[in-house]
Scaffold this motif. Structure first.
Motif: not given
Length: 223
Positions: A115-121, A183-185
């Motif tokens: 939820v709080f840290l940018p990570s790959p999807s 996936a993106k984002r």
């Protein structure tokens, strides 16, 4: 010590206020309909399925608009079967998928990082002979134009390599008939797996809500 206690008390209060605002915004956004008026006589049936937290699209494997096996081959699955009628798509945090095959496996660090840290999807793709109705499922009849827009939205959510091919996640499967792809984002509190589903519906001029991080908001519009 008194100053430290006051500092943490203020921090906790600020956090609780932010959480309250978040949930109020989610409820409000979920209740506001988008594309409420729909044309009659849609000739393509899709499905929306939830496990109580996470929503998936379910599409026909093949029709005159899209043959999904040309983008995501069943050869990426463990069974490698090709005789499927439906295909489901769910988007989410890659590490969450890797560490939480069942909701009972969910840990606090995994949830907070997602939820709080940018990570790959990743995109979770599952081939099905027929939609499973062991979980809440709704059918939606849509037009060819709407399905074409929805297909484009889902296909463009995959990350592609230099040759334009999907990128499988190695050694990650929940069953014999599924596979995961880059996936993106990146998932966050304001762009969840359910937000991705809802945005796709809005993009295809289908019934949706203004904004939702939860599956309830999507299903509320189709009650």
């Amino acid at each position: 010590m008194e100053r430290i206690i006051k500092f943490f008390a203020k921090g906790l209060l600020a956090f609780l206020i932010l959480m309250l605002l978040y949930f109020v915004s989610a409820v409000t956004g979920s209740a506001i309909p988008v594309n409420k008026d729909q044309p009659q006589g849609g000739n393509i049936t899709i499905y929306l399925r939830t496990n109580g937290v996470h929503t998936d699209y379910i599409f026909p494997v093949k029709n005159e608009i899209m043959h999904w096996q040309e983008l995501v081959s069943p050869q990426y699955t463990l069974s490698k079967r090709a005789n499927y009628n439906y295909i489901s798509f769910g988007w989410g945090d890659l590490e969450f998928y890797q560490n939480t095959p069942e909701w009972s496996d969910l840990s606090f660090p995994t949830a907070m990082q997602a939820v709080f840290l940018p990570s790959p999807s990743a995109m979770h793709v599952e081939f099905e002979s027929a939609p499973r109705f062991t979980q809440p499922v709704i059918s939606v009849d849509i037009s060819e134009a709407q399905y074409r827009d929805l297909v484009r939205y889902v296909a463009q959510s995959f990350e592609l390599d230099a040759s334009g091919n999907v990128i499988p996640v190695a050694n990650l499967h929940y069953n014999q008939n599924d596979a995961f792809f880059r996936a993106k984002r990146s998932l966050n509190a304001f762009y969840t797996c359910n937000t991705w589903i809802n945005n796709g519906l809005k993009n295809a001029s289908l019934r949706a809500c203004l904004w939702t991080p939860f599956d309830d908001g999507i299903f509320y519009q189709y009650r």
